[in-house]
Design an enzyme around this catalytic site. Structure first.
Site, PDB file in Angstrom:
ATOM      1  CE  LYS A 173     -53.908 -48.764  19.383  1.00  7.77           C
ATOM      2  NZ  LYS A 173     -55.113 -48.644  18.568  1.00  7.77           N
TER       3      LYS A 173
HETATM    4  N1  PPE Z   1     -60.850 -49.900  19.015  1.00 10.87           N
HETATM    5  C1  PPE Z   1     -59.909 -49.740  18.067  1.00 10.87           C
HETATM    6  C2  PPE Z   1     -59.945 -50.599  16.866  1.00 10.87           C
HETATM    7  C3  PPE Z   1     -58.912 -48.764  18.251  1.00 10.87           C
HETATM    8  O1  PPE Z   1     -57.977 -48.615  17.309  1.00 10.87           O
HETATM    9  C4  PPE Z   1     -58.926 -47.958  19.408  1.00 10.87           C
HETATM   10  C5  PPE Z   1     -57.878 -46.912  19.605  1.00 10.87           C
HETATM   11  C6  PPE Z   1     -59.928 -48.171  20.363  1.00 10.87           C
HETATM   12  C7  PPE Z   1     -60.868 -49.161  20.142  1.00 10.87           C
HETATM   13  C8  PPE Z   1     -59.961 -47.402  21.656  1.00 10.87           C
HETATM   14  O2  PPE Z   1     -58.916 -47.827  22.507  1.00 10.87           O
HETATM   15  P1  PPE Z   1     -58.289 -46.853  23.626  1.00 10.87           P
HETATM   16  O3  PPE Z   1     -57.530 -45.825  22.901  1.00 10.87           O
HETATM   17  O4  PPE Z   1     -57.454 -47.754  24.454  1.00 10.87           O
HETATM   18  O5  PPE Z   1     -59.416 -46.278  24.384  1.00 10.87           O
HETATM   19  N2  PPE Z   1     -57.409 -46.301  18.431  1.00 10.87           N
HETATM   20  C9  PPE Z   1     -56.142 -45.598  18.466  1.00 10.87           C
HETATM   21  C10 PPE Z   1     -55.602 -45.345  17.074  1.00 10.87           C
HETATM   22  C11 PPE Z   1     -56.319 -44.370  16.237  1.00 10.87           C
HETATM   23  C12 PPE Z   1     -55.622 -44.105  14.909  1.00 10.87           C
HETATM   24  O6  PPE Z   1     -56.280 -43.541  14.020  1.00 10.87           O
HETATM   25  O7  PPE Z   1     -54.452 -44.408  14.739  1.00 10.87           O
HETATM   26  C13 PPE Z   1     -56.219 -44.346  19.315  1.00 10.87           C
HETATM   27  O8  PPE Z   1     -57.296 -43.861  19.633  1.00 10.87           O
HETATM   28  O9  PPE Z   1     -55.154 -43.851  19.694  1.00 10.87           O
END
Ligand code: PPE
Length: 304
Positions: free
Chosen positions: A159
């Site tokens: 990330k």
């Molecule tokens: N894929 C991506 C690319 C992603 O950024 C997130 C979270 C997820 C999947 C889901 O991951 P999880 O939160 O562990 O279930 N995206 C974060 C950032 C959003 C933003 O706009 O900044 C979030 O949901 O916090």
């Protein structure tokens, strides 16, 4: 939407005033995207505020840092304690939490390692990510013309801040085309994820989601959904999906910390419809779990 503000931000071990949490213009990460971050949510429960899967998120931050060869200087537990401190200092009961580690001021050039690392944790109230209407009736999504960052280019499992240039390109395009959100395919044409969410498809009662090896973020909400579905006796398959699997799905939904669990009502103009039974069950169960209303998932809640 304008950024909501609160009193304090945790910055390199101390609580500083919101307005003072600033950096120099020669901060390495501003130029080269040399940062890693997390998104976490804290929810009000009957026993007070609780952070959902805090340790798992901080562990993922450490893994993202490992990929970038970044030394955080704090353990996942220490960052968990810092998170509690900053939530308490701001008197919040429900908030979004944004830990960020980045190479700061001190050495320009492509090698980030000589630039010192800063670690910060900001919190603020953040409402529904894809809108109340989307939560209830579903959002529209379009397949992006931008491909998902390749596993050998900018590993999606990290990330990393720089990765999100790719997500932003897709998000802008999706909004330009009148969709709520984009879906990224990898270079092989396999479905990956949304710009900030993982994706699930329901077909004939079976729940399917792309494997991490197709190039996605190893989502913590995704992992929670898999566990909950399994507990309900729903068959879950991690397998590669192509765009027509989305067009022909009985149900599609996306999930993430910010987004929570959101039904998808159309993909590329192919109607999927109002939220189906599996989507509704997963959305409701997730929202109950994060609010401490499902004893089986109490272990996911870390009290403030
Ligand atoms: N894929 C991506 C690319 C992603 O950024 C997130 C979270 C997820 C999947 C889901 O991951 P999880 O939160 O562990 O279930 N995206 C974060 C950032 C959003 C933003 O706009 O900044 C979030 O949901 O916090």
């Amino acid at each position: 939407m304008a950024q909501p503000t609160v009193d304090k931000i945790w910055m390199d071990g101390a609580l500083v005033d919101w307005a003072d949490a600033t950096v120099h213009v020669l901060t390495h990460a501003l130029h080269y995207g040399s940062g890693v971050f997390e998104g976490i949510r804290c929810y009000q429960t009957a026993d007070g505020p609780a952070v959902f899967r805090l340790t798992d998120h901080m562990t993922r931050l450490a893994r993202s840092a490992k990929i970038l060869r970044m030394e955080l200087g704090y353990s996942a537990d220490e960052l968990g304690d810092a998170t509690r401190d900053v939530i308490r200092a701001n008197g919040l009961t429900e908030c979004y939490i944004r830990p960020l580690a980045f190479h700061g001021y001190g050495a320009m050039g492509l090698n980030p390692l000589p630039a010192p690392v800063s670690v910060t944790i900001a919190v603020w109230p953040w409402d529904t990510y894809l809108g109340e209407e989307g939560m209830k009736h579903g959002v529209t999504m379009g397949i992006s013309s931008w491909r998902q960052r390749g596993i050998n280019a900018m590993p999606p499992v990290a990330k990393a801040t720089g990765n999100y240039t790719n997500s932003s390109l897709a998000k802008i395009e999706a909004l330009d085309h009148g969709y709520d959100e984009a879906i990224m395919l990898n270079e092989a044409g396999h479905v990956c994820e949304g710009t900030g969410e993982n994706i699930f498809v329901v077909r004939d009662g079976v729940l399917m989601t792309p494997p991490v090896s197709d190039g996605i973020l190893d989502g913590i909400t995704r992992d929670s959904i898999i566990r909950m579905a399994d507990d309900f006796g729903i068959i879950v398959r991690e397998r590669s999906l192509v765009r027509t699997d989305l067009y022909l799905a009985d149900e599609v939904f996306v999930c993430g910390t910010a987004a929570e669990a959101v039904p998808v009502r159309a993909v590329d103009g192919r109607e999927i419809g109002e939220p189906g039974p599996v989507t509704t069950l997963m959305q409701q169960t997730y929202l109950k779990a994060v609010h401490g209303e499902v004893p089986a998932y109490e272990e996911w809640l870390e009290r403030v």
